[in-house]
Design a protein around this motif. Structure first.
Motif, PDB file in Angstrom:
ATOM      1  N   LEU A 165     -11.487  26.884  14.243  1.00  0.00           N
ATOM      2  CA  LEU A 165     -11.300  27.397  12.886  1.00  0.00           C
ATOM      3  C   LEU A 165      -9.882  27.927  12.789  1.00  0.00           C
ATOM      4  O   LEU A 165      -9.462  28.714  13.671  1.00  0.00           O
ATOM      5  CB  LEU A 165     -12.295  28.524  12.587  1.00  0.00           C
TER       6      LEU A 165
ATOM      7  N   MET B 200     -13.320  27.994  18.689  1.00  0.00           N
ATOM      8  CA  MET B 200     -14.571  28.729  18.492  1.00  0.00           C
ATOM      9  C   MET B 200     -15.530  28.387  19.623  1.00  0.00           C
ATOM     10  O   MET B 200     -16.176  29.253  20.175  1.00  0.00           O
ATOM     11  CB  MET B 200     -15.210  28.381  17.141  1.00  0.00           C
TER      12      MET B 200
ATOM     13  N   ILE C 134     -24.758  37.770  12.500  1.00  0.00           N
ATOM     14  CA  ILE C 134     -23.668  37.695  11.516  1.00  0.00           C
ATOM     15  C   ILE C 134     -22.662  36.675  12.031  1.00  0.00           C
ATOM     16  O   ILE C 134     -22.159  36.818  13.162  1.00  0.00           O
ATOM     17  CB  ILE C 134     -22.957  39.057  11.364  1.00  0.00           C
TER      18      ILE C 134
ATOM     19  N   GLY D  65     -21.729  33.008  13.500  1.00  0.00           N
ATOM     20  CA  GLY D  65     -22.506  32.116  14.365  1.00  0.00           C
ATOM     21  C   GLY D  65     -22.954  30.827  13.717  1.00  0.00           C
ATOM     22  O   GLY D  65     -23.978  30.240  14.100  1.00  0.00           O
TER      23      GLY D  65
ATOM     24  N   ASP E 240     -22.235  27.817  14.008  1.00  0.00           N
ATOM     25  CA  ASP E 240     -22.460  26.663  14.884  1.00  0.00           C
ATOM     26  C   ASP E 240     -23.895  26.604  15.390  1.00  0.00           C
ATOM     27  O   ASP E 240     -24.357  25.561  15.838  1.00  0.00           O
ATOM     28  CB  ASP E 240     -21.485  26.728  16.065  1.00  0.00           C
TER      29      ASP E 240
ATOM     30  N   GLU F 129     -23.944  33.579   7.488  1.00  0.00           N
ATOM     31  CA  GLU F 129     -22.678  32.888   7.782  1.00  0.00           C
ATOM     32  C   GLU F 129     -21.915  32.753   6.462  1.00  0.00           C
ATOM     33  O   GLU F 129     -22.460  32.253   5.478  1.00  0.00           O
ATOM     34  CB  GLU F 129     -23.009  31.518   8.399  1.00  0.00           C
TER      35      GLU F 129
ATOM     36  N   VAL G  11     -19.281  25.307   7.833  1.00  0.00           N
ATOM     37  CA  VAL G  11     -19.337  25.389   9.305  1.00  0.00           C
ATOM     38  C   VAL G  11     -20.717  24.929   9.779  1.00  0.00           C
ATOM     39  O   VAL G  11     -20.842  24.164  10.742  1.00  0.00           O
ATOM     40  CB  VAL G  11     -19.044  26.829   9.804  1.00  0.00           C
TER      41      VAL G  11
ATOM     42  N   GLU H 202     -23.355  33.981   2.906  1.00  0.00           N
ATOM     43  CA  GLU H 202     -22.619  35.040   2.218  1.00  0.00           C
ATOM     44  C   GLU H 202     -21.847  35.864   3.236  1.00  0.00           C
ATOM     45  O   GLU H 202     -21.988  35.675   4.454  1.00  0.00           O
ATOM     46  CB  GLU H 202     -23.566  35.905   1.378  1.00  0.00           C
ATOM     47  N   ASP H 203     -21.055  36.790   2.725  1.00  0.00           N
ATOM     48  CA  ASP H 203     -20.245  37.646   3.586  1.00  0.00           C
ATOM     49  C   ASP H 203     -21.161  38.645   4.298  1.00  0.00           C
ATOM     50  O   ASP H 203     -21.935  39.358   3.643  1.00  0.00           O
ATOM     51  CB  ASP H 203     -19.220  38.380   2.695  1.00  0.00           C
TER      52      ASP H 203
ATOM     53  N   ILE I 238     -20.541  41.413   5.489  1.00  0.00           N
ATOM     54  CA  ILE I 238     -20.266  42.800   5.101  1.00  0.00           C
ATOM     55  C   ILE I 238     -21.127  43.176   3.897  1.00  0.00           C
ATOM     56  O   ILE I 238     -21.717  44.246   3.835  1.00  0.00           O
ATOM     57  CB  ILE I 238     -18.764  42.949   4.747  1.00  0.00           C
TER      58      ILE I 238
ATOM     59  N   THR J 257     -15.662  35.520  14.006  1.00  0.00           N
ATOM     60  CA  THR J 257     -14.291  35.156  14.349  1.00  0.00           C
ATOM     61  C   THR J 257     -13.497  36.424  14.672  1.00  0.00           C
ATOM     62  O   THR J 257     -13.996  37.533  14.535  1.00  0.00           O
ATOM     63  CB  THR J 257     -13.627  34.429  13.154  1.00  0.00           C
TER      64      THR J 257
ATOM     65  N   PRO K  35     -11.576  35.928   7.342  1.00  0.00           N
ATOM     66  CA  PRO K  35     -12.872  36.436   6.849  1.00  0.00           C
ATOM     67  C   PRO K  35     -13.566  37.388   7.809  1.00  0.00           C
ATOM     68  O   PRO K  35     -14.420  38.167   7.417  1.00  0.00           O
ATOM     69  CB  PRO K  35     -13.701  35.167   6.634  1.00  0.00           C
TER      70      PRO K  35
ATOM     71  N   LEU L 119     -15.559  42.727   9.665  1.00  0.00           N
ATOM     72  CA  LEU L 119     -16.644  42.901  10.642  1.00  0.00           C
ATOM     73  C   LEU L 119     -16.196  43.759  11.822  1.00  0.00           C
ATOM     74  O   LEU L 119     -16.943  43.952  12.776  1.00  0.00           O
ATOM     75  CB  LEU L 119     -17.129  41.530  11.129  1.00  0.00           C
TER      76      LEU L 119
ATOM     77  N   GLN M 211     -19.096  40.373  19.615  1.00  0.00           N
ATOM     78  CA  GLN M 211     -18.072  39.661  20.407  1.00  0.00           C
ATOM     79  C   GLN M 211     -16.843  40.556  20.299  1.00  0.00           C
ATOM     80  O   GLN M 211     -16.475  41.009  19.223  1.00  0.00           O
ATOM     81  CB  GLN M 211     -17.903  38.202  19.953  1.00  0.00           C
TER      82      GLN M 211
ATOM     83  N   TYR N  59     -11.320  30.450  25.901  1.00  0.00           N
ATOM     84  CA  TYR N  59     -10.861  31.570  25.074  1.00  0.00           C
ATOM     85  C   TYR N  59      -9.589  32.157  25.709  1.00  0.00           C
ATOM     86  O   TYR N  59      -9.424  32.091  26.928  1.00  0.00           O
ATOM     87  CB  TYR N  59     -11.933  32.656  24.969  1.00  0.00           C
TER      88      TYR N  59
ATOM     89  N   TRP O  44     -13.413  37.442  28.613  1.00  0.00           N
ATOM     90  CA  TRP O  44     -13.877  37.871  27.290  1.00  0.00           C
ATOM     91  C   TRP O  44     -14.849  39.034  27.399  1.00  0.00           C
ATOM     92  O   TRP O  44     -15.562  39.166  28.393  1.00  0.00           O
ATOM     93  CB  TRP O  44     -14.535  36.700  26.546  1.00  0.00           C
TER      94      TRP O  44
HETATM   95  N1  AAT Z   1     -20.608  30.946  18.341  1.00  0.00           N
HETATM   96  C1  AAT Z   1     -19.234  30.995  18.621  1.00  0.00           C
HETATM   97  C2  AAT Z   1     -18.453  30.711  17.400  1.00  0.00           C
HETATM   98  C3  AAT Z   1     -17.894  31.672  16.635  1.00  0.00           C
HETATM   99  S1  AAT Z   1     -17.607  31.243  15.032  1.00  0.00           S
HETATM  100  C4  AAT Z   1     -17.773  32.691  14.090  1.00  0.00           C
HETATM  101  C5  AAT Z   1     -18.305  32.432  12.692  1.00  0.00           C
HETATM  102  O1  AAT Z   1     -18.197  33.661  11.963  1.00  0.00           O
HETATM  103  C6  AAT Z   1     -17.564  31.381  11.867  1.00  0.00           C
HETATM  104  O2  AAT Z   1     -18.424  30.321  11.562  1.00  0.00           O
HETATM  105  C7  AAT Z   1     -17.110  32.123  10.607  1.00  0.00           C
HETATM  106  O3  AAT Z   1     -17.208  31.346   9.424  1.00  0.00           O
HETATM  107  C8  AAT Z   1     -18.077  33.300  10.591  1.00  0.00           C
HETATM  108  N2  AAT Z   1     -17.595  34.477   9.843  1.00  0.00           N
HETATM  109  C9  AAT Z   1     -16.341  34.976   9.804  1.00  0.00           C
HETATM  110  N3  AAT Z   1     -16.281  36.046   8.988  1.00  0.00           N
HETATM  111  C10 AAT Z   1     -17.542  36.237   8.491  1.00  0.00           C
HETATM  112  C11 AAT Z   1     -18.124  37.185   7.598  1.00  0.00           C
HETATM  113  N4  AAT Z   1     -17.382  38.146   7.040  1.00  0.00           N
HETATM  114  N5  AAT Z   1     -19.441  37.077   7.321  1.00  0.00           N
HETATM  115  C12 AAT Z   1     -20.214  36.097   7.889  1.00  0.00           C
HETATM  116  N6  AAT Z   1     -19.700  35.164   8.744  1.00  0.00           N
HETATM  117  C13 AAT Z   1     -18.394  35.234   9.047  1.00  0.00           C
HETATM  118  C14 AAT Z   1     -17.368  32.943  17.201  1.00  0.00           C
HETATM  119  C15 AAT Z   1     -16.120  32.638  17.926  1.00  0.00           C
HETATM  120  C16 AAT Z   1     -15.474  33.794  18.633  1.00  0.00           C
HETATM  121  C17 AAT Z   1     -14.045  33.445  18.885  1.00  0.00           C
HETATM  122  C18 AAT Z   1     -13.436  34.322  19.858  1.00  0.00           C
HETATM  123  N7  AAT Z   1     -12.047  33.990  20.050  1.00  0.00           N
END
Ligand code: AAT
Length: 283
Positions: free
Chosen positions: A47, A52, A82, A84, A86, A106, A111, A136-137, A139, A158, A163, A167, A189, A226, A231
């Motif tokens: 992303l 990811m 929240i 995830g 994938d 998500e 995604v 949705e967000d 938050i 992320t 976005p 979090l 994470q 990573y 991590w």
């Molecule tokens: N399972 C490992 C993959 C991820 S992706 C993290 C997801 O969080 C993405 O799909 C993104 O769209 C989502 N995301 C980001 N911000 C928000 C938000 N505010 N609300 C809901 N979902 C959100 C994690 C990777 C970790 C990377 C470490 N370097």
């Protein structure tokens, strides 16, 4: 000419993976989604140009974000994920028959759709009947959720740019505390301790969480793709201590076959290098 995926992990470090071909590149409302096929790591999902997951090492991240809390409280029934999108976190959660409900929030539906199409193993359990998907967000979702709804919240987000930024805020952690039951566990994470721009975020997040939750600890895993490969995850709880309350015999009776997680590693993952311990003590 061989093709390479290159990620500038820091201003002075670039990480490369040789790719066979690019499978997908799309712009969503929130971010750029790319999927590649690689020689060494299977499919690679990024992303905004940041890794990811890859098919070869995602088991490490998803084992550690799910089985650590599940082995501490084997009675968990209601879970909120929240991020995830994938599906890897949900896949591991659905292996527990004791879990009754998984809400996954998500922000980016694209995604989920891209993962279902191109990462079928990772996304395989998003259709489990216990799973409810909300696009949705996170938050906003936690703000509107009722008190004491969840036994476990997993923030599979992320990094704190784009976005994912909100979090990593005190307001978000306060809401997580409110919507967790009195036995609730929050897993985050937590970025890498090694490079300063990542460890800075980890320290900030940890300092906020430790002022809210009575128990807050950090554990580690080795994730090759990573930044730095080292991590961290945050374990915070209203009641359970991740080591003193570990239910190893009970977890082992479930006979879940895992590739990374085991009870010895659970204990070991909380034993942190001295420089990381010192960082966590800094205000
Ligand atoms: N399972 C490992 C993959 C991820 S992706 C993290 C997801 O969080 C993405 O799909 C993104 O769209 C989502 N995301 C980001 N911000 C928000 C938000 N505010 N609300 C809901 N979902 C959100 C994690 C990777 C970790 C990377 C470490 N370097």
């Amino acid at each position: 000419m061989p093709l390479w995926y290159n990620e500038e992990q820091t201003e002075g470090v670039s990480f490369g993976i040789k790719i066979k071909e690019q499978i997908l590149s799309e712009e969503s409302q929130f971010q750029t989604i790319d999927i590649y096929d690689t020689y060494e790591f299977g499919k690679l999902f990024t992303l905004d140009g940041l890794v990811m997951l890859t098919e070869k090492d995602e088991f490490i991240y998803h084992d550690m974000i799910v089985h650590v809390p599940m082995a501490v409280n084997t009675e968990i029934k209601n879970v909120l994920v929240i991020g995830g999108g994938d599906g890897g976190t949900v896949r591991e959660l659905t292996r527990y028959n004791s879990i009754e409900k998984i809400d996954m929030v998500e922000i980016d539906e694209m995604v989920v759709r891209a993962s279902q199409k191109h990462l079928p193993f990772t996304a395989s359990k998003l259709t489990d009947p216990r799973v409810n998907l909300f696009f949705e967000d996170g938050i906003v979702f936690v703000k509107n959720a009722q008190n004491s709804m969840y036994d476990l919240i997993i923030v599979d987000s992320t990094d704190p740019i784009g976005p994912g930024e909100g979090l990593f805020t005190k307001e978000f952690y306060d809401q997580c505390f409110r919507i967790l039951t009195s036995e609730g566990i929050l897993i985050n994470q937590h970025e890498s301790p090694f490079y300063p721009q990542f460890s800075k975020e980890m320290k900030r997040a940890h300092n906020k969480i430790k002022n809210i939750f009575p128990i807050s600890m950090v554990y580690q895993a080795h994730i090759p793709t990573y930044p730095s490969g080292h991590w961290l995850f945050g374990f915070s709880s209203k009641k359970f201590h991740p080591l003193e309350d570990l239910k190893s015999p009970r977890w082992e009776m479930l006979k879940l076959k895992t590739k990374y997680y085991n009870s010895d590693l659970h204990l070991g993952s909380f034993a942190l290098p001295t420089y990381v311990k010192e960082m966590l003590e800094e205000e």
